[in-house]
Design a protein around this motif. Sequence first.
Motif, PDB file in Angstrom:
ATOM      1  N   MET A   1      -8.706  -8.554  -1.213  1.00  0.00           N
ATOM      2  CA  MET A   1      -7.561  -7.675  -1.030  1.00  0.00           C
ATOM      3  C   MET A   1      -8.018  -6.421  -0.284  1.00  0.00           C
ATOM      4  SD  MET A   1      -4.936  -6.110  -3.859  1.00  0.00           S
ATOM      5  CE  MET A   1      -4.349  -7.719  -4.267  1.00  0.00           C
ATOM      6  N   LEU A   2      -7.212  -6.001   0.637  1.00  0.00           N
ATOM      7  CA  LEU A   2      -7.522  -4.824   1.437  1.00  0.00           C
ATOM      8  C   LEU A   2      -7.311  -3.555   0.621  1.00  0.00           C
ATOM      9  CD1 LEU A   2      -8.445  -4.103   4.277  1.00  0.00           C
ATOM     10  CD2 LEU A   2      -6.062  -3.924   4.923  1.00  0.00           C
ATOM     11  N   ILE A   3      -8.337  -2.735   0.554  1.00  0.00           N
ATOM     12  CA  ILE A   3      -8.268  -1.476  -0.185  1.00  0.00           C
ATOM     13  C   ILE A   3      -7.802  -0.392   0.783  1.00  0.00           C
ATOM     14  CG2 ILE A   3      -9.623   0.199  -1.494  1.00  0.00           C
ATOM     15  CD1 ILE A   3      -9.200  -2.579  -2.835  1.00  0.00           C
ATOM     16  N   ASN A   4      -6.887   0.460   0.321  1.00  0.00           N
ATOM     17  CA  ASN A   4      -6.328   1.472   1.204  1.00  0.00           C
ATOM     18  C   ASN A   4      -6.208   2.818   0.495  1.00  0.00           C
ATOM     19  OD1 ASN A   4      -3.866   1.420  -0.343  1.00  0.00           O
ATOM     20  ND2 ASN A   4      -3.306  -0.438   0.747  1.00  0.00           N
ATOM     21  N   GLU A   5      -5.572   3.752   1.153  1.00  0.00           N
ATOM     22  CA  GLU A   5      -5.441   5.110   0.613  1.00  0.00           C
ATOM     23  C   GLU A   5      -4.640   5.147  -0.687  1.00  0.00           C
ATOM     24  OE1 GLU A   5      -6.944   8.056   1.590  1.00  0.00           O
ATOM     25  OE2 GLU A   5      -8.092   6.658   2.815  1.00  0.00           O
ATOM     26  N   THR A   6      -3.758   4.170  -0.900  1.00  0.00           N
ATOM     27  CA  THR A   6      -2.999   4.114  -2.149  1.00  0.00           C
ATOM     28  C   THR A   6      -3.938   3.935  -3.342  1.00  0.00           C
ATOM     29  OG1 THR A   6      -1.179   3.098  -0.928  1.00  0.00           O
ATOM     30  CG2 THR A   6      -1.090   2.947  -3.322  1.00  0.00           C
ATOM     31  N   HIS A   7      -4.953   3.097  -3.176  1.00  0.00           N
ATOM     32  CA  HIS A   7      -5.930   2.867  -4.241  1.00  0.00           C
ATOM     33  C   HIS A   7      -6.751   4.130  -4.500  1.00  0.00           C
ATOM     34  CE1 HIS A   7      -5.012  -1.175  -2.652  1.00  0.00           C
ATOM     35  NE2 HIS A   7      -5.036  -1.506  -3.925  1.00  0.00           N
ATOM     36  N   LEU A  48     -22.737  -2.549  -0.699  1.00  0.00           N
ATOM     37  CA  LEU A  48     -23.708  -3.143  -1.617  1.00  0.00           C
ATOM     38  C   LEU A  48     -23.169  -4.416  -2.271  1.00  0.00           C
ATOM     39  CD1 LEU A  48     -25.200   0.069  -3.289  1.00  0.00           C
ATOM     40  CD2 LEU A  48     -26.151  -1.317  -1.430  1.00  0.00           C
ATOM     41  N   ASP A  49     -22.134  -4.990  -1.666  1.00  0.00           N
ATOM     42  CA  ASP A  49     -21.559  -6.251  -2.124  1.00  0.00           C
ATOM     43  C   ASP A  49     -21.014  -6.161  -3.553  1.00  0.00           C
ATOM     44  OD1 ASP A  49     -20.829  -8.928  -1.818  1.00  0.00           O
ATOM     45  OD2 ASP A  49     -22.675  -9.627  -2.782  1.00  0.00           O
ATOM     46  N   GLY A  50     -20.348  -5.054  -3.850  1.00  0.00           N
ATOM     47  CA  GLY A  50     -19.756  -4.880  -5.170  1.00  0.00           C
ATOM     48  C   GLY A  50     -18.366  -5.485  -5.254  1.00  0.00           C
ATOM     49  N   LEU A  51     -17.702  -5.207  -6.359  1.00  0.00           N
ATOM     50  CA  LEU A  51     -16.355  -5.724  -6.609  1.00  0.00           C
ATOM     51  C   LEU A  51     -15.379  -4.561  -6.723  1.00  0.00           C
ATOM     52  CD1 LEU A  51     -17.272  -8.108  -9.565  1.00  0.00           C
ATOM     53  CD2 LEU A  51     -16.768  -8.814  -7.227  1.00  0.00           C
ATOM     54  N   ILE A  52     -14.211  -4.732  -6.151  1.00  0.00           N
ATOM     55  CA  ILE A  52     -13.117  -3.803  -6.377  1.00  0.00           C
ATOM     56  C   ILE A  52     -11.948  -4.645  -6.865  1.00  0.00           C
ATOM     57  CG2 ILE A  52     -11.529  -2.121  -5.395  1.00  0.00           C
ATOM     58  CD1 ILE A  52     -13.742  -1.262  -3.496  1.00  0.00           C
ATOM     59  N   ASP A  55      -4.535  -4.832  -8.764  1.00  0.00           N
ATOM     60  CA  ASP A  55      -3.453  -5.785  -8.973  1.00  0.00           C
ATOM     61  C   ASP A  55      -2.456  -5.861  -7.819  1.00  0.00           C
ATOM     62  OD1 ASP A  55      -2.493  -3.257  -9.470  1.00  0.00           O
ATOM     63  OD2 ASP A  55      -1.334  -3.825 -11.234  1.00  0.00           O
ATOM     64  N   HIS A  56      -2.560  -4.954  -6.852  1.00  0.00           N
ATOM     65  CA  HIS A  56      -1.583  -4.984  -5.763  1.00  0.00           C
ATOM     66  C   HIS A  56      -2.123  -4.206  -4.565  1.00  0.00           C
ATOM     67  CE1 HIS A  56       2.321  -4.705  -3.717  1.00  0.00           C
ATOM     68  NE2 HIS A  56       2.685  -5.704  -4.503  1.00  0.00           N
ATOM     69  N   ALA A  57      -1.817  -4.688  -3.370  1.00  0.00           N
ATOM     70  CA  ALA A  57      -2.291  -4.028  -2.158  1.00  0.00           C
ATOM     71  C   ALA A  57      -1.525  -2.744  -1.845  1.00  0.00           C
ATOM     72  CB  ALA A  57      -2.199  -4.972  -0.969  1.00  0.00           C
ATOM     73  N   LYS A  58      -0.208  -2.764  -2.039  1.00  0.00           N
ATOM     74  CA  LYS A  58       0.594  -1.598  -1.639  1.00  0.00           C
ATOM     75  C   LYS A  58       1.005  -0.707  -2.802  1.00  0.00           C
ATOM     76  CE  LYS A  58       2.361  -3.693   2.551  1.00  0.00           C
ATOM     77  NZ  LYS A  58       3.511  -4.195   3.271  1.00  0.00           N
ATOM     78  N   GLU A  59       1.230  -1.289  -3.977  1.00  0.00           N
ATOM     79  CA  GLU A  59       1.667  -0.510  -5.135  1.00  0.00           C
ATOM     80  C   GLU A  59       0.829  -0.865  -6.360  1.00  0.00           C
ATOM     81  OE1 GLU A  59       5.863  -0.888  -5.692  1.00  0.00           O
ATOM     82  OE2 GLU A  59       6.291  -0.487  -3.582  1.00  0.00           O
ATOM     83  N   PRO A  60      -0.450  -0.516  -6.345  1.00  0.00           N
ATOM     84  CA  PRO A  60      -1.313  -0.885  -7.465  1.00  0.00           C
ATOM     85  C   PRO A  60      -1.010  -0.052  -8.715  1.00  0.00           C
ATOM     86  CG  PRO A  60      -2.498   0.541  -5.964  1.00  0.00           C
ATOM     87  CD  PRO A  60      -1.167   0.247  -5.323  1.00  0.00           C
ATOM     88  N   SER A  61      -1.239  -0.671  -9.867  1.00  0.00           N
ATOM     89  CA  SER A  61      -1.150   0.084 -11.116  1.00  0.00           C
ATOM     90  C   SER A  61      -2.543   0.342 -11.682  1.00  0.00           C
ATOM     91  CB  SER A  61      -0.297  -0.662 -12.144  1.00  0.00           C
ATOM     92  OG  SER A  61      -0.870  -1.924 -12.446  1.00  0.00           O
ATOM     93  N   CYS A  62      -3.553  -0.333 -11.119  1.00  0.00           N
ATOM     94  CA  CYS A  62      -4.927  -0.124 -11.594  1.00  0.00           C
ATOM     95  C   CYS A  62      -5.927  -0.445 -10.484  1.00  0.00           C
ATOM     96  CB  CYS A  62      -5.206  -0.997 -12.811  1.00  0.00           C
ATOM     97  SG  CYS A  62      -5.116  -2.750 -12.435  1.00  0.00           S
ATOM     98  N   VAL A  63      -7.088   0.163 -10.609  1.00  0.00           N
ATOM     99  CA  VAL A  63      -8.206  -0.095  -9.707  1.00  0.00           C
ATOM    100  C   VAL A  63      -9.486   0.018 -10.527  1.00  0.00           C
ATOM    101  CG1 VAL A  63      -9.482   0.625  -7.639  1.00  0.00           C
ATOM    102  CG2 VAL A  63      -6.998   0.914  -7.720  1.00  0.00           C
ATOM    103  N   ALA A  64     -10.384  -0.929 -10.356  1.00  0.00           N
ATOM    104  CA  ALA A  64     -11.705  -0.858 -10.986  1.00  0.00           C
ATOM    105  C   ALA A  64     -12.758  -1.094  -9.912  1.00  0.00           C
ATOM    106  CB  ALA A  64     -11.839  -1.892 -12.092  1.00  0.00           C
ATOM    107  N   MET A 123     -15.945   2.966 -11.890  1.00  0.00           N
ATOM    108  CA  MET A 123     -14.677   3.648 -12.155  1.00  0.00           C
ATOM    109  C   MET A 123     -13.640   2.613 -12.556  1.00  0.00           C
ATOM    110  SD  MET A 123     -14.232   6.286  -8.941  1.00  0.00           S
ATOM    111  CE  MET A 123     -13.300   7.604  -9.751  1.00  0.00           C
ATOM    112  N   ILE A 124     -12.776   2.994 -13.465  1.00  0.00           N
ATOM    113  CA  ILE A 124     -11.594   2.203 -13.778  1.00  0.00           C
ATOM    114  C   ILE A 124     -10.463   3.193 -13.981  1.00  0.00           C
ATOM    115  CG2 ILE A 124     -12.223   2.071 -16.228  1.00  0.00           C
ATOM    116  CD1 ILE A 124     -10.748  -0.648 -16.304  1.00  0.00           C
ATOM    117  N   GLY A 125      -9.387   2.996 -13.264  1.00  0.00           N
ATOM    118  CA  GLY A 125      -8.274   3.918 -13.346  1.00  0.00           C
ATOM    119  C   GLY A 125      -6.946   3.196 -13.371  1.00  0.00           C
ATOM    120  N   VAL A 126      -6.043   3.707 -14.187  1.00  0.00           N
ATOM    121  CA  VAL A 126      -4.685   3.187 -14.267  1.00  0.00           C
ATOM    122  C   VAL A 126      -3.761   4.315 -13.866  1.00  0.00           C
ATOM    123  CG1 VAL A 126      -2.910   2.244 -15.805  1.00  0.00           C
ATOM    124  CG2 VAL A 126      -5.316   1.574 -16.105  1.00  0.00           C
TER     125      VAL A 126
END
Length: 195
Positions: A1-7, A48-52, A55-64, A123-126
């Motif tokens: 999933m593409l990470i953007n400024e919303t995240h 560093l080949d990590g994970l992000i 739940d959504h590209a444009k309107e996420p409710s969480c990011v880890a 980081m984990i944020g809701v």
Amino acid sequence: MLINETHISLLSQAFEKDPMFVHLFSNRKDKDQSKVLIRFIMKRNRLLDGLILTDHAKEPSCVAIVDRPVNLKRISIMSKIRLNIEMFKLIFQLPLHVLRFLTKYQKQTFSSAPNEPHYYLTMIGVEPVSQGKGIGSKVLREVHNIAESSQPSYPIALDTENRENVDYYRSFGYELKETIIIDGIKVYCMTRPAE
């Protein structure tokens, strides 16, 4: 999933009252600097080949943001060069006191992490309006499933500056390994053993 400024904005809002972010970015002008730091953390994670996880590209409710057990031999020379360039750019984007704090933070929390390879929950944020609805727990369980399904299974480390988070993480099997103080900010270093 593409990470953007919303995240990035979501994480900035989620960490707005975090003791470390309050300490580093205390006035309105500094809020943009918190996004600079989060953007760097995401770029570093990707290089560093990590994970992000989100739940959504444009309107996420969480990011880890999760760092995988790193084998620096697997990271390409080009990724290492790009990471060094991104780190150099931070010198011109963040105040010196923030860079000093982050250097201390990384050094001291790294010494508290497991000596063996492990996942690191950076980081984990809701988003604030979605907090308290079990979304963070769901993402945390997803991180645990990833670590447990790895061959071999790996422990997970995390650091939090919120005392109330310690009991929350304990309920998921994390143990408080050490409490350190950096420039007056208490940092709780926790680890969840491999299953």
